[in-house]
Design a protein around this motif. Structure first.
Motif, PDB file in Angstrom:
ATOM      1  N   THR A  88    -111.904 -21.480  30.664  1.00  0.00           N
ATOM      2  CA  THR A  88    -112.133 -20.128  30.143  1.00  0.00           C
ATOM      3  C   THR A  88    -110.827 -19.496  29.673  1.00  0.00           C
ATOM      4  OG1 THR A  88    -114.071 -19.865  31.534  1.00  0.00           O
ATOM      5  CG2 THR A  88    -113.061 -17.844  30.707  1.00  0.00           C
TER       6      THR A  88
ATOM      7  N   ALA B  85    -114.197  -7.006  26.648  1.00  0.00           N
ATOM      8  CA  ALA B  85    -114.707  -8.326  26.253  1.00  0.00           C
ATOM      9  C   ALA B  85    -115.904  -8.190  25.326  1.00  0.00           C
ATOM     10  CB  ALA B  85    -115.100  -9.108  27.505  1.00  0.00           C
ATOM     11  N   ARG B  86    -116.054  -9.120  24.421  1.00  0.00           N
ATOM     12  CA  ARG B  86    -117.162  -9.150  23.463  1.00  0.00           C
ATOM     13  C   ARG B  86    -117.395 -10.594  23.035  1.00  0.00           C
ATOM     14  NH1 ARG B  86    -113.686  -6.855  18.248  1.00  0.00           N
ATOM     15  NH2 ARG B  86    -112.128  -8.515  18.371  1.00  0.00           N
ATOM     16  N   MET B  87    -118.584 -10.862  22.506  1.00  0.00           N
ATOM     17  CA  MET B  87    -118.765 -12.125  21.812  1.00  0.00           C
ATOM     18  C   MET B  87    -118.410 -11.835  20.361  1.00  0.00           C
ATOM     19  SD  MET B  87    -122.056 -14.533  21.082  1.00  0.00           S
ATOM     20  CE  MET B  87    -122.650 -14.807  22.732  1.00  0.00           C
ATOM     21  N   VAL B  88    -117.342 -12.487  19.877  1.00  0.00           N
ATOM     22  CA  VAL B  88    -116.783 -12.189  18.552  1.00  0.00           C
ATOM     23  C   VAL B  88    -117.868 -12.320  17.474  1.00  0.00           C
ATOM     24  CG1 VAL B  88    -115.071 -12.893  16.836  1.00  0.00           C
ATOM     25  CG2 VAL B  88    -114.550 -13.070  19.266  1.00  0.00           C
TER      26      VAL B  88
ATOM     27  N   THR C  91    -108.850 -12.585  20.448  1.00  0.00           N
ATOM     28  CA  THR C  91    -109.964 -12.038  19.678  1.00  0.00           C
ATOM     29  C   THR C  91    -111.200 -11.807  20.547  1.00  0.00           C
ATOM     30  OG1 THR C  91    -110.614 -14.278  19.101  1.00  0.00           O
ATOM     31  CG2 THR C  91    -109.189 -13.128  17.533  1.00  0.00           C
ATOM     32  N   HIS C  92    -111.181 -12.315  21.771  1.00  0.00           N
ATOM     33  CA  HIS C  92    -112.319 -12.116  22.666  1.00  0.00           C
ATOM     34  C   HIS C  92    -112.381 -10.698  23.248  1.00  0.00           C
ATOM     35  CE1 HIS C  92    -113.898 -16.172  22.706  1.00  0.00           C
ATOM     36  NE2 HIS C  92    -112.679 -16.637  22.794  1.00  0.00           N
ATOM     37  N   PHE C  93    -111.354  -9.889  22.970  1.00  0.00           N
ATOM     38  CA  PHE C  93    -111.353  -8.488  23.396  1.00  0.00           C
ATOM     39  C   PHE C  93    -111.295  -7.602  22.167  1.00  0.00           C
ATOM     40  CE2 PHE C  93    -109.106 -10.597  27.014  1.00  0.00           C
ATOM     41  CZ  PHE C  93    -110.042 -10.317  27.992  1.00  0.00           C
TER      42      PHE C  93
ATOM     43  N   ARG D 259    -120.523  -5.806  31.673  1.00  0.00           N
ATOM     44  CA  ARG D 259    -120.408  -6.155  30.238  1.00  0.00           C
ATOM     45  C   ARG D 259    -120.583  -7.659  30.038  1.00  0.00           C
ATOM     46  NH1 ARG D 259    -115.948  -3.665  29.356  1.00  0.00           N
ATOM     47  NH2 ARG D 259    -116.833  -1.799  28.381  1.00  0.00           N
TER      48      ARG D 259
ATOM     49  N   ILE E 288    -127.057 -16.547  18.379  1.00  0.00           N
ATOM     50  CA  ILE E 288    -126.422 -15.232  18.511  1.00  0.00           C
ATOM     51  C   ILE E 288    -125.025 -15.296  17.898  1.00  0.00           C
ATOM     52  CG2 ILE E 288    -125.694 -13.443  20.148  1.00  0.00           C
ATOM     53  CD1 ILE E 288    -128.684 -14.002  20.221  1.00  0.00           C
TER      54      ILE E 288
ATOM     55  N   LYS F 102    -127.917 -14.957  25.940  1.00  0.00           N
ATOM     56  CA  LYS F 102    -128.115 -16.411  25.866  1.00  0.00           C
ATOM     57  C   LYS F 102    -129.337 -16.859  26.667  1.00  0.00           C
ATOM     58  CE  LYS F 102    -123.056 -16.972  25.545  1.00  0.00           C
ATOM     59  NZ  LYS F 102    -121.848 -17.543  26.164  1.00  0.00           N
ATOM     60  N   TRP F 103    -129.811 -16.017  27.593  1.00  0.00           N
ATOM     61  CA  TRP F 103    -130.943 -16.379  28.457  1.00  0.00           C
ATOM     62  C   TRP F 103    -132.248 -15.729  28.015  1.00  0.00           C
ATOM     63  CZ3 TRP F 103    -130.403 -20.485  31.163  1.00  0.00           C
ATOM     64  CH2 TRP F 103    -129.122 -20.871  31.548  1.00  0.00           C
TER      65      TRP F 103
ATOM     66  N   ASP G 131    -110.106 -20.945  26.422  1.00  0.00           N
ATOM     67  CA  ASP G 131    -110.968 -20.362  25.383  1.00  0.00           C
ATOM     68  C   ASP G 131    -110.470 -18.981  24.955  1.00  0.00           C
ATOM     69  OD1 ASP G 131    -113.313 -20.102  23.710  1.00  0.00           O
ATOM     70  OD2 ASP G 131    -114.101 -18.729  25.216  1.00  0.00           O
TER      71      ASP G 131
ATOM     72  N   VAL H 241    -113.550 -24.750  35.381  1.00  0.00           N
ATOM     73  CA  VAL H 241    -114.151 -23.815  34.421  1.00  0.00           C
ATOM     74  C   VAL H 241    -113.288 -22.556  34.280  1.00  0.00           C
ATOM     75  CG1 VAL H 241    -116.158 -22.335  33.993  1.00  0.00           C
ATOM     76  CG2 VAL H 241    -116.474 -24.741  34.611  1.00  0.00           C
TER      77      VAL H 241
ATOM     78  N   ILE I 227    -123.568  -9.612  27.979  1.00  0.00           N
ATOM     79  CA  ILE I 227    -123.314 -10.593  26.921  1.00  0.00           C
ATOM     80  C   ILE I 227    -123.991 -11.916  27.271  1.00  0.00           C
ATOM     81  CG2 ILE I 227    -121.507 -11.984  25.805  1.00  0.00           C
ATOM     82  CD1 ILE I 227    -119.627  -9.506  26.121  1.00  0.00           C
TER      83      ILE I 227
ATOM     84  N   PRO J 143    -121.808 -22.983  26.402  1.00  0.00           N
ATOM     85  CA  PRO J 143    -121.966 -21.524  26.304  1.00  0.00           C
ATOM     86  C   PRO J 143    -122.481 -20.873  27.588  1.00  0.00           C
ATOM     87  CG  PRO J 143    -123.654 -22.663  25.020  1.00  0.00           C
ATOM     88  CD  PRO J 143    -122.693 -23.711  25.489  1.00  0.00           C
ATOM     89  N   THR J 144    -123.039 -21.670  28.488  1.00  0.00           N
ATOM     90  CA  THR J 144    -123.422 -21.131  29.795  1.00  0.00           C
ATOM     91  C   THR J 144    -122.189 -20.980  30.680  1.00  0.00           C
ATOM     92  OG1 THR J 144    -125.633 -22.090  29.716  1.00  0.00           O
ATOM     93  CG2 THR J 144    -124.741 -21.667  31.901  1.00  0.00           C
ATOM     94  N   LEU J 145    -121.272 -21.931  30.588  1.00  0.00           N
ATOM     95  CA  LEU J 145    -120.109 -21.943  31.480  1.00  0.00           C
ATOM     96  C   LEU J 145    -119.012 -21.003  31.017  1.00  0.00           C
ATOM     97  CD1 LEU J 145    -119.892 -25.807  31.947  1.00  0.00           C
ATOM     98  CD2 LEU J 145    -120.679 -24.150  33.645  1.00  0.00           C
ATOM     99  N   ILE J 146    -118.766 -20.947  29.711  1.00  0.00           N
ATOM    100  CA  ILE J 146    -117.628 -20.198  29.151  1.00  0.00           C
ATOM    101  C   ILE J 146    -118.191 -18.870  28.633  1.00  0.00           C
ATOM    102  CG2 ILE J 146    -115.681 -20.317  27.552  1.00  0.00           C
ATOM    103  CD1 ILE J 146    -115.722 -22.651  29.574  1.00  0.00           C
ATOM    104  N   PRO J 147    -117.894 -17.745  29.292  1.00  0.00           N
ATOM    105  CA  PRO J 147    -118.665 -16.517  29.081  1.00  0.00           C
ATOM    106  C   PRO J 147    -118.778 -16.028  27.644  1.00  0.00           C
ATOM    107  CG  PRO J 147    -117.311 -16.298  31.034  1.00  0.00           C
ATOM    108  CD  PRO J 147    -116.922 -17.600  30.391  1.00  0.00           C
ATOM    109  N   LEU J 148    -117.735 -16.156  26.830  1.00  0.00           N
ATOM    110  CA  LEU J 148    -117.774 -15.531  25.522  1.00  0.00           C
ATOM    111  C   LEU J 148    -118.003 -16.536  24.389  1.00  0.00           C
ATOM    112  CD1 LEU J 148    -114.953 -12.978  26.267  1.00  0.00           C
ATOM    113  CD2 LEU J 148    -117.414 -12.586  26.348  1.00  0.00           C
ATOM    114  N   CYS J 149    -118.314 -17.774  24.749  1.00  0.00           N
ATOM    115  CA  CYS J 149    -118.624 -18.834  23.782  1.00  0.00           C
ATOM    116  C   CYS J 149    -119.944 -18.574  23.063  1.00  0.00           C
ATOM    117  CB  CYS J 149    -118.806 -20.144  24.546  1.00  0.00           C
ATOM    118  SG  CYS J 149    -117.530 -21.350  24.265  1.00  0.00           S
ATOM    119  N   HIS J 150    -119.978 -18.890  21.782  1.00  0.00           N
ATOM    120  CA  HIS J 150    -121.239 -18.918  21.055  1.00  0.00           C
ATOM    121  C   HIS J 150    -121.989 -20.207  21.386  1.00  0.00           C
ATOM    122  CE1 HIS J 150    -118.568 -16.310  18.711  1.00  0.00           C
ATOM    123  NE2 HIS J 150    -119.658 -15.707  18.268  1.00  0.00           N
TER     124      HIS J 150
ATOM    125  N   GLY K 252    -122.893 -12.443  17.524  1.00  0.00           N
ATOM    126  CA  GLY K 252    -121.989 -11.385  17.970  1.00  0.00           C
ATOM    127  C   GLY K 252    -122.700 -10.479  18.960  1.00  0.00           C
ATOM    128  N   VAL K 253    -121.986 -10.055  20.007  1.00  0.00           N
ATOM    129  CA  VAL K 253    -122.557  -9.135  21.005  1.00  0.00           C
ATOM    130  C   VAL K 253    -121.470  -8.176  21.462  1.00  0.00           C
ATOM    131  CG1 VAL K 253    -123.803  -8.915  23.204  1.00  0.00           C
ATOM    132  CG2 VAL K 253    -123.971 -11.059  21.904  1.00  0.00           C
TER     133      VAL K 253
END
Lengths: 164, 164, 164, 164, 164, 164
Positions: free
Chosen positions: C130, D13-16, D5-7, F59, F81, F67-68, C133, C126, F63, D70-77, F83-84
């Motif tokens: 990541t 870090a952000r969710m794009v 783009t994840h930053f 952070r 979601i 999801k939870w 990703d 993972v 994010i 999306p649970t495993l990969i932190p910034l995934c939608h 964008g965050v």
């Protein structure tokens, strides 16, 4: 006073305090029965000849469900599951007219302060639900006829074996 | 060829491709029946008088279970659930001798490419399992007697209403 | 008879019964290697100078993945994880032409009846996923070259250290 | 400025934000290769003759993994997965000396604002990890040799097909 | 050197190794306070007379949240929760003008190598968030005024009781 | 009649039916404030100089918490979601005597039938809880002083901006 230990004496829900309970080996077995038409039953039996193994999927779903029991059942403790087995048995023969009945028996083991009855019940339920999902396209009217605890061992309340 | 759409033509499990299916409003209703002794039935009825509301806990568990359906049922799609309701009805009166039967009816709604039958079935099952969990200390022999789809609307396979 | 302990002697999947196994301290270490172009490698190295720390995100993802291992791997037991560390090392220098290789080493600890090899393998995987990703927008062709167990200690099967 | 783009432009870090992106049909295919000894390879091949079907378990694990991406990969939608298939192919014949290589190809479909590359990569990874878990008792030194994106379609970045 | 044990001496996040720590009985209590307008407060108080029991829902949400703490808090260990209780107290009387304050006190128990402070803090937070969710339609400006640890017992760092 | 839409007119909890609501772009912003001693504040500020980046962990936790949200808040819909973002601001300067206050602002976006207020509130809460977890070893008495909705846009109830 409440009859259920899941409520305190004002009727408020709680996760029961098991801190003082003894860690012992415990098992629980639960069963489900699912009734279906002949086409669905044939599809399951054909799984043995490699046309898509419905029971293999249902077995994995039942094993997996033991890990989700404390998520599904609000006041359940999370219990370290130490073993899970699911067996399927036909209660009717392929020659029986009309409706066919398949039984699932789930057995769960732990060594902990509280028992695994809910894990066994949930495994038997989810295995039956998965069979329904896999075959609802051929028999949407399929019915889960029964889910019940068959036996338990270990813990202060001791052994339970369902009478006939 | 396999009878179940959950397998390809070599019998291998897959999550069915619904890309081309139309997004439509869909509902599904499923029921469960749980049979218990008089003490357990009284504990549930007493919930209305604030001694611990078993059905309120079971209702939330059933609603929550719709969110876990794709986790529990291996080949289920995750579906955007747009509404869930659970109703409980006694099928027996408090004066009936011996065993009492309580029915749970779960109704689920979505607007999506595939239906919510499994969500409704899972909600009805988990509500019944939660009632068992809450009251197994007063009636370990309690039995879930039936889980079945009652009706569905929407989607290509159209309406289903269970006949009597 | 089956070669894998995850099946019974009829070839049916089960969660292996570990009730009788001894609780011992156990560790496992696993590694992954991810190969990328120079632009992606520079983006990671720049993380040290505060332009977005890819490895900090990957490290947390890897630690988190140890908690999801029994969800992902169907017949895995849920194990109380007592410690997790992830280290990243470049196997190539910034001056190396063409492709750059980064190694992730995940170490997991428990005190339980069964080992944490799968938790370490999943953490290393993972973390690599990541990184993919985070940087697929600059190198979609990036490849995870290797995931393997490096060592384990504790338990009946004893120590394992991978030879060169 | 960050390359990923994840930053954001301060490296945070952000969710794009994909609010403005178009909903389109998208697919992604990813592969993994796992290398094992002859005993492990025989155990997998024997699965076809009902001694315990390793690939059936791995296939379900891979399908399930798409739901956990999306649970495993932190910034995934979280993406509505509309179809998943996993295929396994031997890259070596049973007569090849020494090490055997098995390839897993995972294909994932959606209709959404962002793609399913990570879901396909995660499915291929978890299928390989599950094979390792099922057979580590016969070959602890088994190695996942490669995980990579094979192709994608749909979305603004268009088609990607890996060259040889 | 880092001040937080959640980082190693290079500032890299890790799940702290607790292998060597003693298993002891531990408790933690945390509180939250939520401030609302009179309409919202009346809706909660009316729950006692069967118009929809907001606090029963919030109590179950808080109990459930203890099971999700290691999912939410990245470096938390998963801890076997052995008991959870949530109490609600009004800090203001219905006659108080203007804003009303409700306190939630969550108490969590375990027997493990590390403590349950985060589980208690998370339970108190999620109970307050659930109250906000249930009543945001009547008071969107509602504010969670305070979340804090009230006390803990057990473990090497010993007892903590918040002073006034 | 109940004041909360989360109950039907008999006071029974339900997941509100949003089938008929319009899909619109929606945003929500929520804030949390955490108050700590100087040692904890210094540890956070030192994160910028690579001694362990507390805010980077918080952070990602915030994010992830979006999801939870439907898992934690019982009657919440699962929302896609899109964008965050989380921003942290000091409300006090390092020279301020005694207690230091840090604000977290979480912004969440979706295009759906219902809003993301709870996702933003949960993100701000979990970010604050994570900071507490990371630094409780240096300031166990740290307090989350406030969690509240700052603004929302989209949907039938329209815009909300908190007044001062």
């Amino acid at each position: 006073m409440s009859t259920s230990t899941h409520f305190d004496n004002r009727g408020q829900a709680r996760m029961v305090d098991v801190t003082e309970k003894a860690v012992t080996a415990r098992t629980a077995a639960a069963s489900s029965i699912i009734e279906m038409n002949l086409t669905a039953a044939e599809a399951i039996r054909a799984g043995d000849s490699r046309k898509g193994d419905v029971l293999a999927v249902a077995r994995l779903a039942g094993i997996g469900a033991t890990k989700w029991t404390p998520t599904l059942i609000p006041l359940c403790h999370a219990i370290p599951i130490e073993g899970v087995e699911l067996e399927f048995h036909w209660l009717t023969s392929p020659d029986d007219a009309d409706r066919q009945s398949l039984q699932c028996l789930a057995t769960v083991r732990t060594t902990y302060k509280t028992g695994v009855e809910m894990e066994a019940m949930t495994a038997a339920s989810v295995a039956a639900l998965t069979i329904y999902d896999m075959l609802k396209s051929v028999d949407r009217a399929m019915v889960i006829k029964q889910i019940r605890l068959e036996s338990k061992t270990g813990g202060k309340s001791g052994e339970f074996v369902r009478g006939q």
